[in-house]
Structures are given as structure tokens and as C-alpha cells.
Design an enzyme around this catalytic site. Structure first.
Site, PDB file in Angstrom:
ATOM      1  N   LYS A  46       0.825  -1.225   0.000  1.00  0.00           N
ATOM      2  CA  LYS A  46       0.000   0.000   0.000  1.00  0.00           C
ATOM      3  C   LYS A  46       0.851   1.263   0.000  1.00  0.00           C
ATOM      4  CE  LYS A  46      -4.192  -2.172   1.586  1.00  0.00           C
ATOM      5  NZ  LYS A  46      -5.202  -2.396   2.646  1.00  0.00           N
TER       6      LYS A  46
ATOM      7  N   ARG B  42      -3.223  -9.986   5.718  1.00  0.00           N
ATOM      8  CA  ARG B  42      -3.648 -10.203   4.315  1.00  0.00           C
ATOM      9  C   ARG B  42      -2.540  -9.682   3.411  1.00  0.00           C
ATOM     10  NH1 ARG B  42      -6.145  -7.293   0.385  1.00  0.00           N
ATOM     11  NH2 ARG B  42      -7.736  -8.342  -0.854  1.00  0.00           N
TER      12      ARG B  42
END
Ligand code: HH2
Length: 283
Positions: free
Chosen positions: A222, A256
């Protein structure tokens, strides 16, 4: 601490579980269009499992900042060739990443064990669907929708507000008949948060953990990982592993990731460090 996903119960006291990401999308932010073909998708799932994934999270709609909504029929079209073979293979439980009750109904009928809902039961039909199936569910915090969420997100107290949101979500789930054992909570790293909000959330993750349900954290690749120093998407592995290790040390029990092998190694060390703390809780 247990997380129940239909027939499968994860005992999260034993070790943190690693969720491998399988995106069947043309436009996901880091791996869009790589697994559109059925064979490529099934090969990728096999690879994630070989690398040590405990669960596969299958997504048919990107939720990257700015992403448009994907109609349920299109999500189902993308899932159809892949979901049943994955479930039938029976290697690990399968979750489906969707905020649509219609897609969840399709996924649960195909045998998915959990629904990963980035809207935290925002679709009115979702809670009943999950409750009736006895499925696992991830309730994630997001401010706005993917299309709007990164437009100057503002909080007075990000962690406090997000913890309150997740507490309310857990209460709504319970009121709708979802067993508490089926619920996991996720602060939603990158979903309506500026980089400092994401850093603060990870540093104060114990406040989310104290709600009392397993906490899932997804930092993989991210953009906040590139805040201290510019890093392209394919250069964020080490930064993501560092953030993941801190999250696990702070009490995350589910992580995740796209990069399963490396994450499994990082998580084992974080689990060992966490267990070595004086008075470490055994949950
Ligand atoms: N992050 C993404 C998607 N789904 N679900 C949960 N519970 N937590 C997360 O942090 C999370 C999530 C974004 O990652 P990815 O699936 O790789 O990207 P895209 O949404 O572009 O497909």
C-alpha cells in the site's frame, strides 16, 4: 481466540494466520489483470498455498482509491470459473472480498467459508446472508467509498473513531444473528486514511485488539509504505513486512498479503517476539 468460518475454526492463539490475496480483477492496484485467466488464477492460488497461506481471499472488484463500483453480476462473472474449483480442492478455506450481498450469496452457495466485507455490513442484505450460512466475516472500517475515500480524510482521533466504528459494527452483527465467534475486525489500512492515520493505527493497534475479536491487518504494497521514502509498488515488500511484524506484535492475528512466503517468515518472528513478552496473553 477462535475465528469460525462455517466448518473451519482457526485457533489464532497458536499462531497468526496469513491470508493470500487472489485478485480476479483487471485493475487492482498492484496485480490487476494478472489472474484474469482461469488457469492463471488457479495456478496463483496453488502457489499461495504452497508458500504457506492459511486462507485465500478472492476479490472480483478492486477497492483501490478512486475505483468505481463493480456491479454484482460482473463480480459473479469473474468469480464463476474459479471459486468452485478452489473450494472443491479443499486445501484451505476460501473467503470472498465483496461488499455486495448478492455476490456473497453466490460465494456462500459455492462453498466460501468467509466474506471479507470492506463496507462492514453496509449492504442491508449482507448480515442475514452471513448469519444463515454461519460464515466467517471480516468487518472493515472505510471512510466513504473507494471512489471518494482519499479526498482529504480527516479525523479528530483516528484510532478512537475507528475503534468505535468497529465496536458498533460488532454489535450490529450480533444483533443480526451473526455469532461473535464468526467476526473478525479490520481497521482498513489505506481506506479513507492519510499516511499519518495509517501509522497511528498500527502504533495504537492494541486499542482495536482490546475490542476482543481477532484483528486483521492488510498493509501489502500500500502507498503509505512509500511515505517515508518514495517506493514504487514493486519495491514495498520490506516496508510491508516491517509494518506487518509491528501489527502482529501489537496483536493482529490475521494478515492479508500478496507476498505469502516472505510474510509467513516475518510473522513467525513477530509471533515469537510477542510470545516472549513478560505476561504475554495466550489468546
Ligand atoms: N485491502 C484491499 C482489499 N481488501 N480487505 C480487508 N479486510 N483489508 C484490507 O486491508 C484490504 C481488503 C486492497 O488490496 P488489494 O486487494 O490488493 O487491491 P485492490 O482493492 O486494488 O484489488
Amino acid at each position: 481466540m477462535l475465528w469460525q468460518c462455517r466448518g473451519h475454526v482457526f485457533d489464532l492463539a497458536a499462531r497468526t494466520r496469513v491470508i493470500g490475496i487472489l485478485n480476479l480483477t483487471p485493475d487492482s492496484f498492484s496485480d490487476g489483470a494478472r489472474y484474469l485467466d482461469r488457469g492463471a488464477a488457479l495456478d496463483r492460488a496453488r502457489q499461495l498455498i504452497d508458500e504457506g497461506a492459511d486462507l485465500i481471499d478472492v476479490g472480483a472488484a478492486s477497492t483501490r482509491p478512486g475505483a468505481p463500483p463493480v456491479p454484482a453480476a460482473e463480480q459473479i462473472r469473474r468469480l464463476t470459473p474459479v471459486l468452485k474449483p478452489l473450494v472443491r480442492a479443499g486445501n484451505v478455506p476460501i473467503s470472498v472480498d465483496t461488499a455486495s450481498a448478492e455476490v456473497a450469496a453466490f460465494a456462500l452457495a459455492a462453498g466460501a467459508g468467509a466474506i471479507n466485507d470492506v463496507s462492514a455490513l453496509g449492504d442491508p442484505g449482507m448480515a442475514q446472508m452471513v448469519a444463515e450460512a454461519g460464515a466467517g466475516v471480516v468487518l472493515m472500517h472505510m471512510r466513504g467509498t473507494p471512489a471518494t475515500m482519499q479526498h482529504e480524510p480527516h479525523y479528530e482521533d483516528a484510532t478512537g473513531e475507528i475503534a468505535a466504528f468497529l465496536r458498533t459494527g460488532l454489535a450490529r452483527a450480533r444483533a443480526a444473528g451473526i455469532a461473535e465467534a464468526c467476526v473478525a475486525l479490520d481497521p482498513g489500512i489505506g481506506f479513507g486514511k492519510a499516511a499519518p492515520h495509517n501509522f497511528e493505527l498500527l502504533a495504537r493497534l492494541d486499542e482495536i485488539v482490546s475490542i476482543g475479536r481477532p484483528v486483521l491487518v492488510g498493509v501489502s504494497r500500500k502507498s503509505f509504505l512509500a511515505a517515508p521514502e518514495p517506493l514504487a509498488v514493486d519495491q514495498r515488500l520490506e516496508a510491508g513486512l516491517a509494518a506487518t511484524a509491528v501489527a502482529v506484535f501489537q496483536g493482529a492475528r490475521l494478515v492479508r498479503t500478496h507476498d505469502v512466503a516472505a510474510t509467513v517468515r516475518a510473522v513467525r518472528i513477530a509471533d515469537a517476539l510477542r510470545a516472549a513478552r513478560p505476561g504475554a496473553p495466550s489468546d
